[in-house]
Motif scaffolding. Structure first.
Motif, PDB file in Angstrom:
ATOM      1  N   MET A  36     -22.096  -7.478  -6.127  1.00  0.00           N
ATOM      2  CA  MET A  36     -22.584  -8.793  -5.793  1.00  0.00           C
ATOM      3  C   MET A  36     -22.622  -9.623  -7.060  1.00  0.00           C
ATOM      4  O   MET A  36     -22.840  -9.108  -8.143  1.00  0.00           O
ATOM      5  N   VAL A  37     -22.423 -10.916  -6.889  1.00  0.00           N
ATOM      6  CA  VAL A  37     -22.421 -11.834  -8.025  1.00  0.00           C
ATOM      7  C   VAL A  37     -23.530 -12.861  -7.842  1.00  0.00           C
ATOM      8  O   VAL A  37     -23.669 -13.451  -6.774  1.00  0.00           O
ATOM      9  N   ASN A  38     -24.304 -13.067  -8.897  1.00  0.00           N
ATOM     10  CA  ASN A  38     -25.357 -14.065  -8.886  1.00  0.00           C
ATOM     11  C   ASN A  38     -24.715 -15.449  -8.938  1.00  0.00           C
ATOM     12  O   ASN A  38     -23.980 -15.765  -9.872  1.00  0.00           O
ATOM     13  N   ASP A  39     -24.974 -16.285  -7.909  1.00  0.00           N
ATOM     14  CA  ASP A  39     -24.392 -17.622  -7.845  1.00  0.00           C
ATOM     15  C   ASP A  39     -24.860 -18.525  -8.978  1.00  0.00           C
ATOM     16  O   ASP A  39     -24.172 -19.458  -9.352  1.00  0.00           O
ATOM     17  N   VAL A  40     -26.029 -18.269  -9.530  1.00  0.00           N
ATOM     18  CA  VAL A  40     -26.596 -19.135 -10.567  1.00  0.00           C
ATOM     19  C   VAL A  40     -25.965 -18.867 -11.926  1.00  0.00           C
ATOM     20  O   VAL A  40     -25.494 -19.776 -12.601  1.00  0.00           O
ATOM     21  N   ASP A  41     -25.928 -17.589 -12.342  1.00  0.00           N
ATOM     22  CA  ASP A  41     -25.467 -17.303 -13.703  1.00  0.00           C
ATOM     23  C   ASP A  41     -24.215 -16.432 -13.771  1.00  0.00           C
ATOM     24  O   ASP A  41     -23.728 -16.121 -14.851  1.00  0.00           O
ATOM     25  N   GLY A  42     -23.681 -16.021 -12.626  1.00  0.00           N
ATOM     26  CA  GLY A  42     -22.447 -15.239 -12.612  1.00  0.00           C
ATOM     27  C   GLY A  42     -22.624 -13.768 -12.941  1.00  0.00           C
ATOM     28  O   GLY A  42     -21.647 -13.017 -12.972  1.00  0.00           O
ATOM     29  N   SER A  43     -23.867 -13.332 -13.184  1.00  0.00           N
ATOM     30  CA  SER A  43     -24.078 -11.920 -13.479  1.00  0.00           C
ATOM     31  C   SER A  43     -23.774 -11.074 -12.245  1.00  0.00           C
ATOM     32  O   SER A  43     -23.855 -11.546 -11.112  1.00  0.00           O
ATOM     33  N   GLU A  44     -23.402  -9.831 -12.483  1.00  0.00           N
ATOM     34  CA  GLU A  44     -23.019  -8.937 -11.389  1.00  0.00           C
ATOM     35  C   GLU A  44     -24.070  -7.860 -11.173  1.00  0.00           C
ATOM     36  O   GLU A  44     -24.722  -7.413 -12.107  1.00  0.00           O
ATOM     37  N   TYR A  45     -24.198  -7.460  -9.929  1.00  0.00           N
ATOM     38  CA  TYR A  45     -25.066  -6.348  -9.551  1.00  0.00           C
ATOM     39  C   TYR A  45     -24.218  -5.397  -8.730  1.00  0.00           C
ATOM     40  O   TYR A  45     -23.684  -5.775  -7.692  1.00  0.00           O
ATOM     41  N   ARG A  46     -24.035  -4.221  -9.213  1.00  0.00           N
ATOM     42  CA  ARG A  46     -23.261  -3.227  -8.478  1.00  0.00           C
ATOM     43  C   ARG A  46     -24.216  -2.290  -7.753  1.00  0.00           C
ATOM     44  O   ARG A  46     -25.157  -1.781  -8.336  1.00  0.00           O
ATOM     45  N   MET A  47     -23.945  -2.101  -6.492  1.00  0.00           N
ATOM     46  CA  MET A  47     -24.754  -1.186  -5.697  1.00  0.00           C
ATOM     47  C   MET A  47     -23.888  -0.006  -5.300  1.00  0.00           C
ATOM     48  O   MET A  47     -22.806  -0.183  -4.743  1.00  0.00           O
ATOM     49  N   ARG A  48     -24.349   1.184  -5.600  1.00  0.00           N
ATOM     50  CA  ARG A  48     -23.677   2.397  -5.142  1.00  0.00           C
ATOM     51  C   ARG A  48     -24.504   2.941  -3.998  1.00  0.00           C
ATOM     52  O   ARG A  48     -25.710   3.097  -4.123  1.00  0.00           O
ATOM     53  N   ALA A  49     -23.842   3.189  -2.887  1.00  0.00           N
ATOM     54  CA  ALA A  49     -24.582   3.636  -1.705  1.00  0.00           C
ATOM     55  C   ALA A  49     -23.840   4.768  -1.010  1.00  0.00           C
ATOM     56  O   ALA A  49     -22.628   4.922  -1.128  1.00  0.00           O
ATOM     57  N   GLU A  50     -24.613   5.508  -0.268  1.00  0.00           N
ATOM     58  CA  GLU A  50     -24.114   6.627   0.524  1.00  0.00           C
ATOM     59  C   GLU A  50     -24.484   6.332   1.969  1.00  0.00           C
ATOM     60  O   GLU A  50     -25.660   6.137   2.285  1.00  0.00           O
ATOM     61  N   TYR A  51     -23.477   6.246   2.838  1.00  0.00           N
ATOM     62  CA  TYR A  51     -23.770   5.988   4.249  1.00  0.00           C
ATOM     63  C   TYR A  51     -24.442   7.212   4.852  1.00  0.00           C
ATOM     64  O   TYR A  51     -24.005   8.337   4.649  1.00  0.00           O
ATOM     65  N   THR A  52     -25.517   6.973   5.571  1.00  0.00           N
ATOM     66  CA  THR A  52     -26.263   8.068   6.184  1.00  0.00           C
ATOM     67  C   THR A  52     -26.098   8.111   7.694  1.00  0.00           C
ATOM     68  O   THR A  52     -26.349   9.138   8.318  1.00  0.00           O
ATOM     69  N   ASP A  53     -25.684   6.985   8.284  1.00  0.00           N
ATOM     70  CA  ASP A  53     -25.487   6.935   9.736  1.00  0.00           C
ATOM     71  C   ASP A  53     -24.584   5.760  10.074  1.00  0.00           C
ATOM     72  O   ASP A  53     -24.796   4.652   9.590  1.00  0.00           O
ATOM     73  N   VAL A  54     -23.575   6.021  10.880  1.00  0.00           N
ATOM     74  CA  VAL A  54     -22.676   4.973  11.348  1.00  0.00           C
ATOM     75  C   VAL A  54     -22.479   5.176  12.840  1.00  0.00           C
ATOM     76  O   VAL A  54     -22.017   6.234  13.270  1.00  0.00           O
ATOM     77  N   GLU A  55     -22.882   4.181  13.613  1.00  0.00           N
ATOM     78  CA  GLU A  55     -22.678   4.186  15.062  1.00  0.00           C
ATOM     79  C   GLU A  55     -21.982   2.871  15.423  1.00  0.00           C
ATOM     80  O   GLU A  55     -22.619   1.945  15.919  1.00  0.00           O
ATOM     81  N   ALA A  56     -20.694   2.810  15.107  1.00  0.00           N
ATOM     82  CA  ALA A  56     -19.934   1.577  15.349  1.00  0.00           C
ATOM     83  C   ALA A  56     -19.942   1.240  16.836  1.00  0.00           C
ATOM     84  O   ALA A  56     -19.851   2.141  17.666  1.00  0.00           O
ATOM     85  N   PRO A  57     -20.084   0.003  17.187  1.00  0.00           N
ATOM     86  CA  PRO A  57     -20.232  -1.161  16.321  1.00  0.00           C
ATOM     87  C   PRO A  57     -21.674  -1.644  16.206  1.00  0.00           C
ATOM     88  O   PRO A  57     -21.912  -2.763  15.782  1.00  0.00           O
ATOM     89  N   ARG A  58     -22.653  -0.799  16.556  1.00  0.00           N
ATOM     90  CA  ARG A  58     -24.007  -1.322  16.671  1.00  0.00           C
ATOM     91  C   ARG A  58     -24.986  -0.950  15.561  1.00  0.00           C
ATOM     92  O   ARG A  58     -26.037  -1.566  15.430  1.00  0.00           O
ATOM     93  N   PHE A  59     -24.693   0.054  14.738  1.00  0.00           N
ATOM     94  CA  PHE A  59     -25.703   0.513  13.783  1.00  0.00           C
ATOM     95  C   PHE A  59     -25.041   1.041  12.517  1.00  0.00           C
ATOM     96  O   PHE A  59     -24.014   1.722  12.567  1.00  0.00           O
TER      97      PHE A  59
END
Length: 92
Positions: A1-24
């Motif tokens: 993600m990029v901060n719209d104000v100052d252009g700094s970046e935030y990287r998020m590392r995530a692990e999916y724990t549940d996927v019930e396409a297309p609702r959850f």
């Protein structure tokens, strides 16, 4: 993600724990341990309700700035989906 104000970046590392396409969809952020779940509810009128729950939020994730960041991410998600809907469909 990029901060719209100052252009700094935030990287998020995530692990999916549940996927019930297309609702959850649920994931756990690797670095913070925050668990996020998102439910998509078809309202039957061409719109979708998006319900987000988070657990284990550290104090810095509860600030007005963090809330604004979530709002920006959701708005960008809407724009992305709207752009997809405008693209011509490929024949099956």
């Amino acid at each position: 993600m990029v901060n719209d104000v100052d252009g700094s970046e935030y990287r998020m590392r995530a692990e999916y724990t549940d996927v019930e396409a297309p609702r959850f969809l649920a994931w756990r952020e690797v670095d913070s341990g925050v668990h996020t779940s998102v439910t998509f509810v078809d309202l039957g009128d061409g719109t979708t309700e998006v319900v987000t729950h988070q657990r284990g939020l550290p104090p810095e994730y509860r600030t007005p700035e963090a809330r604004a960041g979530w709002q920006t991410a959701l708005e960008r998600g809407v724009t992305y989906v709207e752009d997809l809907a405008r693209q011509p469909k490929e024949p099956s």
